[in-house]
Design a protein around this motif. Structure first.
Motif, PDB file in Angstrom:
ATOM      1  N   ARG A 142     -48.201  63.496 -56.883  1.00 51.38           N
ATOM      2  CA  ARG A 142     -49.408  63.079 -56.295  1.00 51.38           C
ATOM      3  C   ARG A 142     -49.192  63.161 -54.960  1.00 51.38           C
ATOM      4  O   ARG A 142     -50.179  63.380 -54.223  1.00 51.38           O
ATOM      5  CB  ARG A 142     -49.648  61.537 -56.666  1.00 51.38           C
ATOM      6  N   ARG A 143     -48.215  62.557 -54.260  1.00 51.99           N
ATOM      7  CA  ARG A 143     -47.936  62.708 -52.832  1.00 51.99           C
ATOM      8  C   ARG A 143     -48.197  64.059 -52.292  1.00 51.99           C
ATOM      9  O   ARG A 143     -48.837  64.176 -51.274  1.00 51.99           O
ATOM     10  CB  ARG A 143     -46.726  62.105 -52.323  1.00 51.99           C
ATOM     11  N   VAL A 174     -52.008  65.159 -52.432  1.00 52.24           N
ATOM     12  CA  VAL A 174     -52.768  64.476 -51.553  1.00 52.24           C
ATOM     13  C   VAL A 174     -52.573  65.190 -50.153  1.00 52.24           C
ATOM     14  O   VAL A 174     -53.216  65.238 -49.632  1.00 52.24           O
ATOM     15  CB  VAL A 174     -52.610  62.863 -51.473  1.00 52.24           C
ATOM     16  N   ASN A 197     -56.309  66.204 -57.431  1.00 52.71           N
ATOM     17  CA  ASN A 197     -55.614  65.655 -56.261  1.00 52.71           C
ATOM     18  C   ASN A 197     -56.645  65.102 -55.163  1.00 52.71           C
ATOM     19  O   ASN A 197     -56.141  64.381 -54.324  1.00 52.71           O
ATOM     20  CB  ASN A 197     -54.873  66.976 -55.619  1.00 52.71           C
ATOM     21  N   PRO A 214     -58.912  62.628 -53.402  1.00 46.33           N
ATOM     22  CA  PRO A 214     -59.074  61.134 -53.812  1.00 46.33           C
ATOM     23  C   PRO A 214     -60.263  60.960 -54.287  1.00 46.33           C
ATOM     24  O   PRO A 214     -61.441  61.422 -54.344  1.00 46.33           O
ATOM     25  CB  PRO A 214     -58.901  60.555 -52.294  1.00 46.33           C
ATOM     26  N   ARG A 215     -60.359  60.002 -55.306  1.00 49.97           N
ATOM     27  CA  ARG A 215     -61.253  59.501 -56.282  1.00 49.97           C
ATOM     28  C   ARG A 215     -62.708  59.250 -55.460  1.00 49.97           C
ATOM     29  O   ARG A 215     -63.589  59.691 -55.488  1.00 49.97           O
ATOM     30  CB  ARG A 215     -61.166  58.107 -56.904  1.00 49.97           C
ATOM     31  N   GLU A 216     -62.606  58.640 -54.140  1.00 53.12           N
ATOM     32  CA  GLU A 216     -63.731  58.323 -53.298  1.00 53.12           C
ATOM     33  C   GLU A 216     -64.448  59.650 -52.852  1.00 53.12           C
ATOM     34  O   GLU A 216     -65.545  59.637 -52.676  1.00 53.12           O
ATOM     35  CB  GLU A 216     -63.166  57.497 -52.122  1.00 53.12           C
ATOM     36  N   ARG A 257     -64.192  62.500 -54.563  1.00 50.64           N
ATOM     37  CA  ARG A 257     -64.924  63.327 -55.712  1.00 50.64           C
ATOM     38  C   ARG A 257     -66.137  62.314 -55.835  1.00 50.64           C
ATOM     39  O   ARG A 257     -67.139  62.906 -56.475  1.00 50.64           O
ATOM     40  CB  ARG A 257     -63.950  63.125 -56.798  1.00 50.64           C
TER      41      ARG A 257
END
Length: 144
Positions: A10-11, A14, A120, A122-124, A126
């Motif tokens: 994940r890191r 991102v 990958n 960030p939700r915000e 997307r």
């Protein structure tokens, strides 16, 4: 301290997304030499009209083909087709615009890499942005 497993993946994802956004922002900034002193460049051509359609049946990704000049210095000369992919913002009420994702290079087509990297983001991001990518000229990717 070494991080391994899903957290490291994940890191890393991102980091790739953040680096791509930063590089795209820096490298696609205004060309101040062509702004005529007003601060905002005047486009020489209108943007291409895109006929979006699902890339494959029931896909959340839409595909289109952009007809663009081969040489923007000769905007009425030869044209080429570029494949384009889009994933609409997941929260349309909060949508603020479009994020153009350039995966950099050398590499493959953005129409493959963006869908592969989509999770990958960030939700915000997307939720609030349509995310668009394209196949760069010369990548030999077929128009969609």
């Amino acid at each position: 301290m070494r991080i391994s497993g899903p957290a490291a993946i994940r890191r890393g994802g991102v980091t790739v997304v953040a680096a791509s956004v930063i590089c795209s922002t820096v490298l696609t900034g205004q060309d101040f030499a062509t702004t005529g002193g007003g601060g905002v460049p005047t486009p020489s051509l209108p943007p291409p009209t895109l006929a979006w359609r699902p890339c494959v049946k029931d896909s959340p990704f839409d595909c289109a083909t952009a007809q663009v000049p081969l040489d923007y210095g000769k905007p009425v000369g030869r044209t080429i087709e570029l494949a384009v992919v889009r994933r609409k913002a997941t929260d349309p009420r909060r949508r603020v615009g479009t994020l153009f994702f350039n995966p950099g290079g050398p590499g493959g087509p953005g129409t493959v890499q963006m869908p592969q990297q989509y999770k990958n983001f960030p939700r915000e991001v997307r939720e609030r942005f349509d995310i668009v990518s394209w196949d760069p000229a010369g990548s030999a990717a077929a128009p969609r």
